[in-house]
Enzyme design. Structure first.
Site, short mmCIF file in Angstrom:
data_model
loop_
_atom_site.label_atom_id
_atom_site.label_comp_id
_atom_site.label_asym_id
_atom_site.label_seq_id
_atom_site.Cartn_x
_atom_site.Cartn_y
_atom_site.Cartn_z
N HIS A 97 -19.35 30.55 17.63
CA HIS A 97 -20.70 30.72 18.20
C HIS A 97 -20.95 32.18 18.63
CE1 HIS A 97 -20.66 26.25 18.71
NE2 HIS A 97 -19.40 26.49 18.99
N SER A 151 -30.90 59.31 11.53
CA SER A 151 -32.30 59.03 11.83
C SER A 151 -33.06 60.34 11.79
CB SER A 151 -32.42 58.40 13.21
OG SER A 151 -33.73 58.57 13.71
N LYS A 178 -28.20 59.06 16.14
CA LYS A 178 -28.02 57.84 15.36
C LYS A 178 -27.09 57.98 14.17
CE LYS A 178 -30.69 54.50 15.49
NZ LYS A 178 -30.41 53.14 15.93
N GLU A 205 -26.43 46.91 5.85
CA GLU A 205 -27.71 46.19 5.97
C GLU A 205 -28.28 45.83 4.60
OE1 GLU A 205 -30.14 47.90 9.54
OE2 GLU A 205 -28.86 49.47 8.74
#
Ligand code: ARG
Length: 459
Positions: free
Chosen positions: A157, A278, A284, A291
């Site tokens: 979980h 970024s 970043k 992704e």
């Protein structure tokens, strides 16, 4: 003007819209090499069986090689009016060698031709997927070997469950990708039957030798039913189904990498080579490759659903609907191979942060099960009672704002009087993972045994 292939029956050429919806040359030119290989095998067989003269077969063979070199050299003029790769190649062959080109289509049809071309193309993709998976498995094995005994939290979980080892977590993905290899192999073995010579649907009256063409093209045997041979796209569907499951595995792993590389987890550091920055936030470093891999399942599973939907309800044998098979498979295969390569590179380059993993491994009362097991083993308590006592101790630790090993013996005995000092020996994460020695468990010795087994499998 009417069509040069079937102009006999037609007096008018197609409407421009008809041509646009009908043509597949925009995408099926990717099968040019397969189409020419199929035609060469067919022509050689026609000569061997006496259906075609040796001189015509030789002219066709040479002409096809010229066409292939034109296509590979980028000088070939593809024509939408000629609809697909099969008619583009044949028309150009006629320009080059003249009359014998018209004899090549004896005893075959575009229906068995396209099924053969497409099978040859998809067969290569099965092999490429297997290779890509094996490279990824090797990268995972290297990670597992380096951190076979590094402790980290195991989750259910996404809540801390029990400590596991980094090697064990890596090896879980090795099992998943290993099954993917098995699936691609199984399907490749099943699909390796040659449709060529099924002709339009019923076979042919010419004395062709389908075993000869099957063998020349690397198939195990000719497909046994001509109706099935031209209307079967199971091989493409199996590729897409196997690719979907593989992409699902890639997506799950990518999701973990996205989570693990966050500032809140810091379990792994991805290399600069597989990250992006970024344009506005200077600090970043984003896991874009992970992704995108996570997202690829969308188009791959989409292709699977699309082709299943195209095929359902088609009467035997060939229908033009089946021309919609190729773009789905091309796109899915391209993106699967890219995702596999990106994942392999990312895994090869990434470094696991041993300290962060270890720090997280001990948090969240991860050794509560070890404590309950101790109560069963040492105090002979029924497991359900031990579960309750341990739960009470967890609640106490939570109230005190500490972890289980930080409770005093007094704290312990206030919940259950018979607990002894001995209990602290099982509350450490290292002890916890070392104790999980059951087959397939997380103990480093078990993990190392699985790594050794996989290395043997890969050779
Ligand atoms: N371009 C067609 C396809 O991809 C080739 C087969 C055409 N056959 C036919 N009977 N119209 O399916």
């Amino acid at each position: 003007s009417s069509n040069q292939m079937w102009g006999g029956r037609f007096s008018a050429g197609p409407d421009a819209i008809m041509e646009a919806i009908n043509a597949s040359i925009g995408f099926d030119q990717r099968m040019a090499a397969q189409d020419i290989a199929g035609s060469r095998a067919h022509a050689a067989m026609l000569a061997a069986t006496g259906i075609l003269s040796d001189s015509d077969a030789e002219a066709i063979r040479k002409g096809l090689l010229t066409v292939l070199s034109e296509i590979e050299g980028g000088t070939f003029q593809f024509s939408t009016a000629l609809e697909d790769i099969h008619m583009n190649v044949e028309a150009r062959l006629k320009e080059i060698i003249g009359e014998p080109a018209g004899r090549l289509h004896t005893g075959r049809s575009r229906n068995d031709q396209v099924a053969t071309d497409f099978k040859l193309w998809v067969r290569d993709q099965f092999d490429a997927a297997i290779e890509g998976l094996q490279a990824l498995i090797r990268a995972l094995l290297a990670q597992a070997e380096a951190g076979a005994d590094w402790v980290m939290p195991g989750f259910t979980h996404l809540q801390t469950a029990q400590p596991v080892t980094w090697g064990h977590h890596m090896m879980a993905y090795v099992e998943m990708f290993g099954r993917d290899v098995g699936r691609f192999r199984d399907a490749r073995a099943r699909m390796n039957e040659c449709p060529l010579g099924a002709a339009a649907l019923a076979g042919t009256s010419f004395p062709i030798d389908r075993h000869m063409t099957a063998q020349a093209l690397g198939f195990d045997r000719p497909a046994a039913n001509s109706l099935d041979a031209v209307s079967d796209r199971d091989f493409a569907l199996e590729f897409l189904a196997d690719a979907s499951i593989c992409a699902m595995h890639l997506s799950r792993f990518a999701e973990e990498l996205v989570i693990w590389s966050s500032a809140q987890f810091r379990f792994v550091t991805l290399s600069d080579r597989f990250s992006t920055g970024s344009s506005i936030m200077p600090q970043k470093k984003n896991p874009d490759a992970a992704e995108l891999i996570r997202a690829k399942i969308g188009r791959i599973f989409g292709a699977n659903v699309a082709l299943m939907t195209v095929m359902k309800g088609l009467p035997l044998a060939y229908s033009k609907d089946m021309q919609e098979d190729k773009e789905q498979v091309f796109d899915a295969a391209d993106n699967l191979m890219l995702a596999l390569a990106a994942m392999e590179g990312m895994v090869r380059d990434m470094s696991a942060n041993r300290e962060s993993l270890a720090a997280a491994a001990g948090s969240g009362f991860s050794t509560a099960t070890d404590l309950a097991d101790w109560l069963v083993r040492v105090l002979n308590m029924p497991f359900r009672d031990a579960h309750h006592v341990t739960g009470t101790l967890v609640a106490l630790a939570e109230k005190k704002g500490c972890d289980l090993p930080d409770l005093t013996l007094g704290d312990m005995q206030s919940v259950h009087a018979e607990i002894t000092d001995d209990v602290f020996g099982v509350l450490g994460v290292e002890n916890s993972v070392a104790s999980r020695t059951s087959y397939g468990g997380t103990a480093p010795e078990q993990v190392r045994a699985q790594i050794a087994r996989w290395k043997e499998v890969l050779g």
